[in-house]
Design a protein around this motif. Structure first.
Motif, PDB file in Angstrom:
ATOM      1  N   ILE A  21     -15.641 -25.772  -9.787  1.00  0.00           N
ATOM      2  CA  ILE A  21     -15.063 -26.745  -9.189  1.00  0.00           C
ATOM      3  C   ILE A  21     -13.560 -26.417  -9.448  1.00  0.00           C
ATOM      4  CG2 ILE A  21     -14.261 -29.132  -9.074  1.00  0.00           C
ATOM      5  CD1 ILE A  21     -17.373 -29.406  -9.906  1.00  0.00           C
ATOM      6  N   GLY A  22     -13.077 -26.218 -10.554  1.00  0.00           N
ATOM      7  CA  GLY A  22     -11.336 -25.855 -10.879  1.00  0.00           C
ATOM      8  C   GLY A  22     -10.901 -24.726  -9.968  1.00  0.00           C
ATOM      9  N   ILE A  23     -11.756 -23.454  -9.853  1.00  0.00           N
ATOM     10  CA  ILE A  23     -11.150 -22.525  -9.206  1.00  0.00           C
ATOM     11  C   ILE A  23     -11.016 -22.792  -7.656  1.00  0.00           C
ATOM     12  CG2 ILE A  23     -11.822 -20.160  -8.376  1.00  0.00           C
ATOM     13  CD1 ILE A  23     -12.762 -19.572 -11.433  1.00  0.00           C
ATOM     14  N   GLY A  24     -12.217 -23.489  -7.219  1.00  0.00           N
ATOM     15  CA  GLY A  24     -12.296 -24.057  -5.803  1.00  0.00           C
ATOM     16  C   GLY A  24     -11.347 -24.973  -5.490  1.00  0.00           C
ATOM     17  N   LEU A  25     -10.720 -25.960  -6.400  1.00  0.00           N
ATOM     18  CA  LEU A  25      -9.543 -26.950  -6.103  1.00  0.00           C
ATOM     19  C   LEU A  25      -8.396 -25.826  -6.147  1.00  0.00           C
ATOM     20  CD1 LEU A  25     -10.522 -29.913  -8.334  1.00  0.00           C
ATOM     21  CD2 LEU A  25     -10.283 -29.708  -5.828  1.00  0.00           C
ATOM     22  N   ALA A  26      -8.167 -24.933  -6.902  1.00  0.00           N
ATOM     23  CA  ALA A  26      -7.112 -24.112  -6.904  1.00  0.00           C
ATOM     24  C   ALA A  26      -6.609 -23.364  -5.605  1.00  0.00           C
ATOM     25  CB  ALA A  26      -7.143 -23.112  -8.044  1.00  0.00           C
ATOM     26  N   VAL A  27      -8.045 -22.942  -4.916  1.00  0.00           N
ATOM     27  CA  VAL A  27      -7.793 -22.335  -3.716  1.00  0.00           C
ATOM     28  C   VAL A  27      -7.603 -23.061  -2.546  1.00  0.00           C
ATOM     29  CG1 VAL A  27      -9.209 -21.022  -2.013  1.00  0.00           C
ATOM     30  CG2 VAL A  27      -9.283 -20.512  -4.345  1.00  0.00           C
ATOM     31  N   TYR A  28      -8.202 -24.435  -2.968  1.00  0.00           N
ATOM     32  CA  TYR A  28      -8.172 -25.526  -1.625  1.00  0.00           C
ATOM     33  C   TYR A  28      -6.439 -25.939  -1.558  1.00  0.00           C
ATOM     34  CZ  TYR A  28      -8.630 -29.451   1.077  1.00  0.00           C
ATOM     35  OH  TYR A  28      -8.823 -30.582   2.205  1.00  0.00           O
ATOM     36  N   GLU A  29      -6.214 -26.225  -2.699  1.00  0.00           N
ATOM     37  CA  GLU A  29      -4.977 -26.933  -2.807  1.00  0.00           C
ATOM     38  C   GLU A  29      -3.753 -25.752  -2.821  1.00  0.00           C
ATOM     39  OE1 GLU A  29      -4.112 -30.211  -3.044  1.00  0.00           O
ATOM     40  OE2 GLU A  29      -6.239 -30.652  -2.760  1.00  0.00           O
ATOM     41  N   ALA A  35      -5.388 -26.108 -11.863  1.00  0.00           N
ATOM     42  CA  ALA A  35      -6.657 -26.012 -11.532  1.00  0.00           C
ATOM     43  C   ALA A  35      -7.368 -24.586 -12.076  1.00  0.00           C
ATOM     44  CB  ALA A  35      -7.239 -25.942 -10.177  1.00  0.00           C
ATOM     45  N   LEU A  36      -6.588 -23.566 -12.048  1.00  0.00           N
ATOM     46  CA  LEU A  36      -7.066 -22.110 -12.024  1.00  0.00           C
ATOM     47  C   LEU A  36      -6.935 -22.074 -13.665  1.00  0.00           C
ATOM     48  CD1 LEU A  36      -7.863 -19.553 -11.123  1.00  0.00           C
ATOM     49  CD2 LEU A  36      -5.642 -18.855 -11.031  1.00  0.00           C
ATOM     50  N   VAL A  37      -6.089 -22.556 -14.385  1.00  0.00           N
ATOM     51  CA  VAL A  37      -6.212 -22.552 -15.928  1.00  0.00           C
ATOM     52  C   VAL A  37      -7.493 -23.232 -16.436  1.00  0.00           C
ATOM     53  CG1 VAL A  37      -5.105 -23.313 -18.034  1.00  0.00           C
ATOM     54  CG2 VAL A  37      -3.755 -22.171 -16.309  1.00  0.00           C
ATOM     55  N   ILE A  38      -7.865 -24.402 -15.834  1.00  0.00           N
ATOM     56  CA  ILE A  38      -8.905 -25.152 -16.300  1.00  0.00           C
ATOM     57  C   ILE A  38     -10.116 -24.555 -15.955  1.00  0.00           C
ATOM     58  CG2 ILE A  38     -10.302 -27.350 -15.955  1.00  0.00           C
ATOM     59  CD1 ILE A  38      -7.664 -28.815 -15.699  1.00  0.00           C
ATOM     60  N   GLY A  39     -10.417 -23.748 -14.956  1.00  0.00           N
ATOM     61  CA  GLY A  39     -11.289 -23.027 -14.286  1.00  0.00           C
ATOM     62  C   GLY A  39     -11.561 -21.688 -14.962  1.00  0.00           C
ATOM     63  N   ALA A  40     -10.609 -21.077 -15.366  1.00  0.00           N
ATOM     64  CA  ALA A  40     -10.678 -19.890 -16.237  1.00  0.00           C
ATOM     65  C   ALA A  40     -11.143 -20.279 -17.576  1.00  0.00           C
ATOM     66  CB  ALA A  40      -9.445 -19.087 -16.146  1.00  0.00           C
ATOM     67  N   GLY A  41     -10.601 -21.279 -18.067  1.00  0.00           N
ATOM     68  CA  GLY A  41     -10.762 -21.638 -19.650  1.00  0.00           C
ATOM     69  C   GLY A  41     -12.448 -22.116 -19.604  1.00  0.00           C
ATOM     70  N   THR A  42     -12.901 -22.918 -18.631  1.00  0.00           N
ATOM     71  CA  THR A  42     -14.266 -23.296 -18.803  1.00  0.00           C
ATOM     72  C   THR A  42     -14.980 -22.082 -18.459  1.00  0.00           C
ATOM     73  OG1 THR A  42     -13.949 -24.332 -16.473  1.00  0.00           O
ATOM     74  CG2 THR A  42     -13.726 -25.720 -18.382  1.00  0.00           C
ATOM     75  N   ALA A  43     -14.619 -21.316 -17.701  1.00  0.00           N
ATOM     76  CA  ALA A  43     -15.544 -20.173 -17.582  1.00  0.00           C
ATOM     77  C   ALA A  43     -15.812 -19.181 -18.584  1.00  0.00           C
ATOM     78  CB  ALA A  43     -14.817 -19.204 -16.191  1.00  0.00           C
ATOM     79  N   ALA A  44     -14.636 -19.009 -19.308  1.00  0.00           N
ATOM     80  CA  ALA A  44     -14.638 -18.389 -20.543  1.00  0.00           C
ATOM     81  C   ALA A  44     -15.477 -18.780 -21.533  1.00  0.00           C
ATOM     82  CB  ALA A  44     -13.223 -18.025 -21.102  1.00  0.00           C
ATOM     83  N   ALA A  45     -15.534 -20.293 -21.821  1.00  0.00           N
ATOM     84  CA  ALA A  45     -16.139 -21.024 -22.737  1.00  0.00           C
ATOM     85  C   ALA A  45     -17.686 -20.862 -22.123  1.00  0.00           C
ATOM     86  CB  ALA A  45     -15.865 -22.462 -22.640  1.00  0.00           C
ATOM     87  N   ALA A  46     -18.175 -20.954 -21.074  1.00  0.00           N
ATOM     88  CA  ALA A  46     -19.277 -20.716 -20.523  1.00  0.00           C
ATOM     89  C   ALA A  46     -20.032 -19.484 -20.926  1.00  0.00           C
ATOM     90  CB  ALA A  46     -19.410 -20.952 -18.938  1.00  0.00           C
ATOM     91  N   LEU A  47     -19.070 -18.349 -20.569  1.00  0.00           N
ATOM     92  CA  LEU A  47     -19.514 -16.802 -20.775  1.00  0.00           C
ATOM     93  C   LEU A  47     -19.781 -16.719 -22.336  1.00  0.00           C
ATOM     94  CD1 LEU A  47     -17.344 -15.039 -18.647  1.00  0.00           C
ATOM     95  CD2 LEU A  47     -19.792 -14.997 -18.487  1.00  0.00           C
TER      96      LEU A  47
END
Length: 56
Positions: A21-29, A35-47
């Protein structure tokens, strides 16, 4: 021990969804930083959770 594996899988799924969702919002907006920082941070935590928990 199975309870902690379940919690780890749940957290992994939630973080992966937030990352998408964070990366999608970054692309859309077209505003990358918030949004990209939140998306990348949560992706790193999930990995990290996915790699650290043994999924039998």
């Amino acid at each position: 021990m199975n309870r902690w594996k379940s919690v780890a899988r749940c957290a992994e799924g939630i973080l992966a969804n937030v990352a998408v969702i964070g990366i999608g919002l970054a692309v859309y907006e077209q505003k990358l930083w918030p949004a990209l920082v939140i998306g990348a941070g949560t992706a790193a935590a999930a990995l990290f959770i996915a790699w650290s928990v043994n999924h039998d």
